[in-house]
Design an enzyme around this catalytic site. Structure first.
Site, PDB file in Angstrom:
ATOM      1  CE  LYS A 132      -3.789  -2.481   2.086  1.00 54.34           C
ATOM      2  NZ  LYS A 132      -4.442  -2.930   3.306  1.00 54.34           N
ATOM      3  CD  GLN A 139      -3.258  -4.563   6.457  1.00 49.52           C
ATOM      4  OE1 GLN A 139      -3.173  -3.624   5.678  1.00 49.52           O
ATOM      5  NE2 GLN A 139      -3.925  -5.669   6.153  1.00 49.52           N
ATOM      6  CG  ASP A 145      -9.621  -0.362   4.511  1.00 50.72           C
ATOM      7  OD1 ASP A 145      -9.342  -0.588   3.319  1.00 50.72           O
ATOM      8  OD2 ASP A 145      -8.905  -0.704   5.463  1.00 50.72           O
TER       9      ASP A 145
END
Ligand code: NAD
Length: 283
Positions: free
Chosen positions: A53, A97, A120
């Site tokens: 990422k 994460q 997200d």
């Protein structure tokens, strides 16, 4: 007949180019798009995802700030970091994460993220916004599938769409997104009866169950569009999807391969969401 291959790698590269132009345009307007990535502990798979990422952000001109916290970090300390990032006007997107260590309540952390920085799309507020058709953020993998369908000009209106899997990250948002595209949606899961029969009705079949090559040719109607979300390793440690690609491609009209199908779209959509966040926060 052999299906047309839906090339996620190439499509994702195109989206990254578009994002690069957008990030640059925002920078010129004084908005350096910035993503905060939070990782707790040393899960090796998470470390790879975080690195990918960061690299993807670098390539398109999105700044990324990584907070790598030790495994023993308390829930309270993590909540404090999330609150600080929420308050920081220089941060446009926040990504925590997953998975988090067991002593941390994942739901509580996701709930603490400012929904307007939740790139997200996991925050219940964004899930709700998706259901009611309001502006928000959509989970990146299902959003990537919609991009693939649109860019390949695959008709969805009035089509029978069958989704296998009802996870919060893929299956459930996919239901709402396909409804929005005016498809008639059926969702299947581990308790579904006559799964094969239900799947064989689909004009668009989306497999997100996480079982290697589970969807066989008999599950697929002649000419169906088959989207394979699965990322699995077979007995030879070879990457494969939830669809038995070699046989199903002979019956489908369009198909996504694994790797190189849905997978590359996820990060591309994350980058796109970061720019959207930056732009929305400054309008
Ligand atoms: P999950 O394990 O959270 O959910 C799996 C779902 O499939 C469940 O709802 C379950 O009811 C259903 N299911 C399981 N076995 C079934 C069966 N035999 N018949 C019918 N339904 C069944 O999975 P997830 O997080 O949604 O991920 C699914 C797959 O997609 C995994 O292989 C995962 O690695 C992959 N994935 C890929 C991406 C990407 O970027 N391409 C992103 C997320 C997940």
């Amino acid at each position: 007949m052999s299906a047309i291959l839906i090339d996620g790698k190439e499509t994702a590269a195109r989206i990254r180019e578009e994002v690069k132009a957008k990030a640059n345009e925002l920078l010129e307007r004084g908005i350096p798009v910035t993503l905060a990535v939070v990782m707790v502990g040393d899960n090796p798979a998470s470390a790879v995802y975080v690195r990918n990422k960061q690299k993807a952000c670098d390539e398109v001109g999105i700044l990324s700030v990584t907070h790598h916290l030790e495994e023993a970090t308390s829930e309270e300390a993590l909540l404090k970091l999330v609150h600080d990032l929420n308050e920081d006007d220089n941060i446009n997107g926040i990504l925590v994460q997953l998975p988090l260590p067991e002593h941390i309540n994942e739901k509580k952390i996701l709930l603490a993220i400012d929904p307007d920085k939740d790139v997200d799309g996991f925050h219940p507020m964004n899930v709700g916004r998706l259901c009611t058709g309001e502006e928000g953020f959509v989970s990146c993998t299902p959003a990537g599938i919609i991009e693939l369908l649109q860019r390949y000009e695959i008709a969805t209106e009035g089509k029978e769409c069958v989704i296998i899997g009802r996870s919060n990250i893929v299956g459930k948002p996919m239901i709402q997104l396909m409804l929005k595209e005016n498809a008639t949606v059926t969702v299947c899961h581990s308790k579904t009866k006559n799964l094969q029969e239900v799947c064989a009705r689909a004009d668009i079949l989306i497999a997100a169950l996480g079982k290697e090559r589970f969807v066989k040719q008999d599950f697929v109607k002649e000419g169906a569009v088959v989207i394979d979300v699965g990322i699995n390793r077979d007995e030879n440690n070879k990457l494969c999807g939830d669809v038995d690609f070699e046989t199903v491609k002979e019956k489908a009209s369009y198909i996504t391969p694994v790797p190189g199908g849905v997978g590359p779209m996820t990060i591309a959509m994350l980058l796109k969401n970061c720019c959207i966040a930056g732009e929305r926060q400054h309008r």
